[in-house]
Design an enzyme around this catalytic site. Sequence first.
Site, short mmCIF file in Angstrom:
data_model
loop_
_atom_site.label_atom_id
_atom_site.label_comp_id
_atom_site.label_asym_id
_atom_site.label_seq_id
_atom_site.Cartn_x
_atom_site.Cartn_y
_atom_site.Cartn_z
N ARG A 24 -8.01 -14.35 -9.73
CA ARG A 24 -7.51 -15.05 -10.91
C ARG A 24 -6.22 -15.80 -10.58
O ARG A 24 -5.99 -16.91 -11.06
CB ARG A 24 -7.27 -14.06 -12.05
CG ARG A 24 -8.52 -13.66 -12.80
CD ARG A 24 -8.31 -12.38 -13.59
NE ARG A 24 -7.24 -12.45 -14.55
CZ ARG A 24 -7.37 -12.85 -15.83
NH1 ARG A 24 -8.56 -13.22 -16.27
NH2 ARG A 24 -6.36 -12.86 -16.64
N CYS A 34 -4.91 -11.07 -27.55
CA CYS A 34 -6.05 -11.71 -28.23
C CYS A 34 -6.93 -10.61 -28.82
O CYS A 34 -8.13 -10.57 -28.61
CB CYS A 34 -6.83 -12.63 -27.29
SG CYS A 34 -7.33 -11.87 -25.74
N ASP A 65 0.36 -11.30 -11.53
CA ASP A 65 -0.98 -10.88 -11.95
C ASP A 65 -1.57 -9.99 -10.86
O ASP A 65 -1.39 -10.26 -9.67
CB ASP A 65 -1.90 -12.06 -12.22
CG ASP A 65 -3.04 -11.66 -13.16
OD1 ASP A 65 -2.87 -11.83 -14.39
OD2 ASP A 65 -4.06 -11.16 -12.69
N CYS A 85 1.86 -11.08 -17.18
CA CYS A 85 0.42 -10.95 -16.87
C CYS A 85 -0.15 -12.36 -17.00
O CYS A 85 -0.74 -12.71 -18.02
CB CYS A 85 -0.25 -9.98 -17.82
SG CYS A 85 0.56 -8.36 -17.91
#
Length: 495
Positions: A260, A356, A255, A231
């Site tokens: 992006r 994260c 992705d 990813c």
Amino acid sequence: MALYVKAAEILAKAEGKQGALKTLVYDSKFKNIKQLFALVCETQKFSSILQEIIESTKLLKQTKLKMHLAKVLVYDLLIGQGLKCGGSWKSVMMKHRSRLQAELARMKVKQKVSRSEDLLPPSVKQPAGDQLPRYARVNTLKTTVEDVVDYLKRDGFSYLGKATTLADLSLKERYFLSDLHLPELLVFSPKTDFHDHFLYKAGHIILQDKASCLPAHFLNPPPGSHVIDACAAPGNKTSQLAAIMKNKGRLFAFDLDGKRLATMSTLLLRAGVTCQQLANQDFLKVDPDNPQYKDVEYILLDPSCSGSGMVCLQDNTSADQEKERARLASLASFQLRCLNHALGFPRLKRLVYSTCSIHKQENEEVLAACLQQNPCFRLVPLLAEWPERGLKPLSQCLRASIAKTLTHGFFVALLEKHSKAGNTKQEPAVKIRDPEGKPHGPPSSEKRPAASEEDAEASETEDRPAAAAGQNGSEPNKKKRRKRKRKKAAAEIAE
């Protein structure tokens, strides 16, 4: 009007975890960068308050504005320097100004404060991000740490050598040092800005938080290896992997978001990466048995997560706790599917899983379920001196946080294949639940679909876990079939 359009666009990207706010602003090439940066920063700071005002007054329904555009307009109208536009937007906002002002006043009375700033929680009044050092990773594809240090010293910075403790990372302006854990990482004072600096524009340094550098550092694929970044966007970890590989080998980067991926392509070009093979594709639909991935031995998996470890998102937690629990359950289920799918690549040796996120549900619980379903993989202990560990019993993993490691919140685990795989079936110690509350135990009969069936495979928003590698004897049978094919091919060549 252009100011508000661009500010809304950047605010949406920042809140959608598509990049650091400052980087997004400077990469926008907007004419008045300082004005744009100030507007976006302040709007983001008041984001939850602005959203409450907008929802309470039903502004979106009455004006047909999108939420992020409404936020920047309402901020300037009520809290900022006043609207800096004319035309239809100004007339619309002025029409609703009285109701918006009344709602802001109501919020102040309710919380018994007199200033708009007093509505902010303490952590936003003194942003945690302002306490973090500025990290810059030296891009070894284009330069060396020594050359960057020399350049900066000539540019007026003072080099203090290598840090020995975390306390050393509290730096004054124009001072910098080498990180105590990562040799390619340089550390500066929090206010240091490199967006207009030659080293950044030329791709010699990459602005990347220290915690974000850990996954590629621990995966450590050797030059010439075949690696998957599952990813990949926005691409900082991909460029770091390429640097570790010295641009030798093959780096497959996937992705699902085309925009992006396009931004990532530009970043990799600036960084001098040439070994990449980008694909606008759902990683869950990539066939591990495709011949082009037969030599993949290393995978970095940093899947979609809540982003709860990012400083800019920590105070934007949903007020609807039930909705938030369902969201985390859906994310954890998706993350488990990604892990199971990644461990199905036949020659895989090592995999790094990172998020994260600060939530146990997306970190230790996902890993515990995965390890139960994949007994031929085990956790590798990481960096004994690191001050924050994974929650017990998974203390081999690392956690990162503002308070303990002076970074954004992060979680990193390294899985390694080993030969002594247990054959005993076990129930998962931790079950991953879908949003409806149904537990996902190890699947008993699911198998990965054939390549021709991949179009019908579930999308990344579904929460059905992928089949576990090696269940029901399917993995040993596949190995035997591959071995027989290799022997047959060798015999034909010999003839």
